[in-house]
Motif scaffolding. Structure first.
Motif, PDB file in Angstrom:
ATOM      1  N   PRO A 107       0.778  -1.286   0.007  1.00  0.00           N
ATOM      2  CA  PRO A 107      -0.004   0.080   0.011  1.00  0.00           C
ATOM      3  C   PRO A 107       0.830   1.136  -0.018  1.00  0.00           C
ATOM      4  N   ASP A 108       0.750   2.227  -0.980  1.00  0.00           N
ATOM      5  CA  ASP A 108       1.561   3.327  -1.040  1.00  0.00           C
ATOM      6  C   ASP A 108       1.486   4.178  -0.048  1.00  0.00           C
ATOM      7  N   GLU A 109       0.268   4.174   0.712  1.00  0.00           N
ATOM      8  CA  GLU A 109       0.117   5.038   1.873  1.00  0.00           C
ATOM      9  C   GLU A 109       0.925   4.828   3.011  1.00  0.00           C
ATOM     10  N   SER A 114       5.389   8.425   2.369  1.00  0.00           N
ATOM     11  CA  SER A 114       4.257   8.760   2.460  1.00  0.00           C
ATOM     12  C   SER A 114       3.741   9.190   3.800  1.00  0.00           C
ATOM     13  N   VAL A 115       4.038   8.099   4.834  1.00  0.00           N
ATOM     14  CA  VAL A 115       3.406   8.427   6.258  1.00  0.00           C
ATOM     15  C   VAL A 115       4.311   9.674   6.458  1.00  0.00           C
ATOM     16  N   PHE A 116       5.455   9.876   6.453  1.00  0.00           N
ATOM     17  CA  PHE A 116       6.227  11.147   6.782  1.00  0.00           C
ATOM     18  C   PHE A 116       5.767  12.349   6.188  1.00  0.00           C
ATOM     19  N   LEU A 117       5.495  12.407   4.759  1.00  0.00           N
ATOM     20  CA  LEU A 117       5.036  13.531   4.238  1.00  0.00           C
ATOM     21  C   LEU A 117       3.500  13.878   4.545  1.00  0.00           C
ATOM     22  N   HIS A 125       7.259   4.600  15.375  1.00  0.00           N
ATOM     23  CA  HIS A 125       7.589   4.171  13.830  1.00  0.00           C
ATOM     24  C   HIS A 125       9.114   4.088  13.949  1.00  0.00           C
ATOM     25  N   LEU A 126       9.708   5.109  14.425  1.00  0.00           N
ATOM     26  CA  LEU A 126      11.179   5.418  14.294  1.00  0.00           C
ATOM     27  C   LEU A 126      11.986   4.441  15.286  1.00  0.00           C
ATOM     28  N   ARG A 127      11.268   4.109  16.322  1.00  0.00           N
ATOM     29  CA  ARG A 127      12.062   3.348  17.173  1.00  0.00           C
ATOM     30  C   ARG A 127      11.997   1.682  16.527  1.00  0.00           C
ATOM     31  N   ARG A 128      10.972   1.278  16.022  1.00  0.00           N
ATOM     32  CA  ARG A 128      10.636   0.124  15.321  1.00  0.00           C
ATOM     33  C   ARG A 128      11.547   0.006  14.258  1.00  0.00           C
ATOM     34  N   CYS A 219       8.355  -0.090   4.453  1.00  0.00           N
ATOM     35  CA  CYS A 219       6.613   0.050   4.492  1.00  0.00           C
ATOM     36  C   CYS A 219       6.351  -0.358   6.041  1.00  0.00           C
ATOM     37  N   LEU A 220       5.658   0.425   6.423  1.00  0.00           N
ATOM     38  CA  LEU A 220       5.280   0.658   7.970  1.00  0.00           C
ATOM     39  C   LEU A 220       3.846  -0.241   8.007  1.00  0.00           C
ATOM     40  N   SER A 221       3.636  -1.397   7.499  1.00  0.00           N
ATOM     41  CA  SER A 221       2.453  -2.214   7.501  1.00  0.00           C
ATOM     42  C   SER A 221       3.145  -3.189   8.687  1.00  0.00           C
ATOM     43  N   GLU A 222       2.489  -4.523   8.968  1.00  0.00           N
ATOM     44  CA  GLU A 222       2.718  -5.272  10.023  1.00  0.00           C
ATOM     45  C   GLU A 222       3.834  -5.806  10.327  1.00  0.00           C
ATOM     46  N   ASN A 223       4.327  -6.180   9.177  1.00  0.00           N
ATOM     47  CA  ASN A 223       5.879  -6.961   9.298  1.00  0.00           C
ATOM     48  C   ASN A 223       6.968  -6.171   8.933  1.00  0.00           C
TER      49      ASN A 223
END
Length: 329
Positions: A107-109, A114-117, A125-128, A219-223
């Motif tokens: 997912p592009d979003e 994308s998340v940052f912008l 997020h950054l820690r992970r 990608c900030l998805s589950e995995n």
């Protein structure tokens, strides 16, 4: 061939929409659920995709290496055949003329950029991200052969290549004064930091890394899949883990995320047990910004890229070279 493959009927999976994205080395066909990546038959010195057999080999390398950080994302290498009238991906009657890497579409979003912008990149997020990359850097392969790429003499091959390949763009994407200053500063760093760089080798910080670690490849998805590593040249992957991570920090700073970059570095330094290495980190940020300026400049010479995209590439490359210069001021 590309025109044919932008017809959904010529792809191996059902899709309603198809679009094309180009880089200096790839055609990327984006469908509803999958992405198909085709290597351009180009030779930039640091990569050579000029024969079908080489492109097939590097497609397989791409899958093998990327599965280290994105196990389920890379699916297969597919043949592209020509039956005399049309090109089709996935086999069938006809002569094999090309190969493509098949990937799941993310997912592009949810891409880190994308998340940052849109202002959604948080401390969690950054820690992970820092934890996952630090773990990868601790466990990925090292050897005496890989160690050899960490010496100043070996790494200088990369920076010499950069300056040689970008001289033609002086006056177009970079100022001559910036070129001269960056070249002088880089040369002097190898002398002043020789012992520090060799300590990195001794401490087993030279590893088989990702090589192209920027926000569009996370990608900030589950995995937390991290994808699109360098498969075409071991010299760019066999590197200091700090160089690998510097790319991501530089990318954040290029897009205005200096605060997030600082926070990400603090987390990574903790997880990776890094000491006072800021001078080497700056060196690698300069290198990474310069490389991005270089490869973006290459688009100016690509006959497949439209004129307005080339103008955009000139503007982008200038910003990267200016960022590289800003790090040494």
């Amino acid at each position: 061939m590309i025109d044919d493959l932008l017809n959904p009927a010529h792809l191996p999976d059902e899709t309603k929409g198809v679009s094309l994205v180009q880089t200096h080395i790839s055609f990327v066909i984006i469908a509803d659920q999958f992405v198909y990546k085709i290597k351009k038959p180009v030779d930039f010195g640091f990569l050579d995709f000029t024969t079908l057999e080489k492109r097939r080999y590097y497609c397989n390398q791409e899958i093998k290496l990327n599965r280290r950080l994105s196990q389920d994302l890379y699916l297969d290498v597919l043949p592209i055949v020509h039956n005399g009238a049309h090109y089709r991906m996935g086999g069938g009657e006809g002569r094999i003329v090309e190969y493509a890497v098949k990937m799941k579409r993310l997912p592009d979003e949810m891409l880190m950029k994308s998340v940052f912008l849109r202002g959604g990149l948080r401390e969690v997020h950054l820690r992970r991200i820092a934890e996952v990359i630090a773990r990868f850097h601790r466990t990925t392969r090292t050897s005496p052969e890989i160690d050899a790429f960490g010496s100043p003499e070996a790494f200088k091959v990369n920076t010499d290549e950069n300056f040689s390949q970008t001289e033609k763009y002086i006056g177009m994407t970079m100022r001559k004064h910036d070129f001269d200053e960056l070249k002088r500063w880089t040369s002097s760093f190898y002398t002043s930091a020789r012992n520090a760089l060799m300590t990195r080798v001794k401490d087993e910080r030279i590893r088989d890394c990702h090589g192209d670690l920027h926000m569009e490849h996370i990608c900030l998805s589950e995995n937390l899949p991290i994808f699109d590593c360098i498969e075409f040249n071991d010299r760019f992957r066999y590197t200091d883990t700090l160089n690998d991570f510097a790319f991501l920090l530089m990318d954040l700073e290029y897009h205005g995320g200096k605060k997030q970059s600082s926070m990400l570095w603090d987390f990574y330094r903790e997880f990776a047990h890094e000491g006072q290495v800021e001078s080497i980190l700056t060196f690698y940020k300069v290198y990474r910004a310069y490389v991005r300026g270089k490869v973006t400049s290459f688009q100016i010479d690509d006959e497949h890229i439209e004129a307005d995209k080339k103008e955009e590439a000139i503007h982008t490359a200038r910003k990267y070279f200016q960022l590289a210069r800003s790090y040494i001021e």
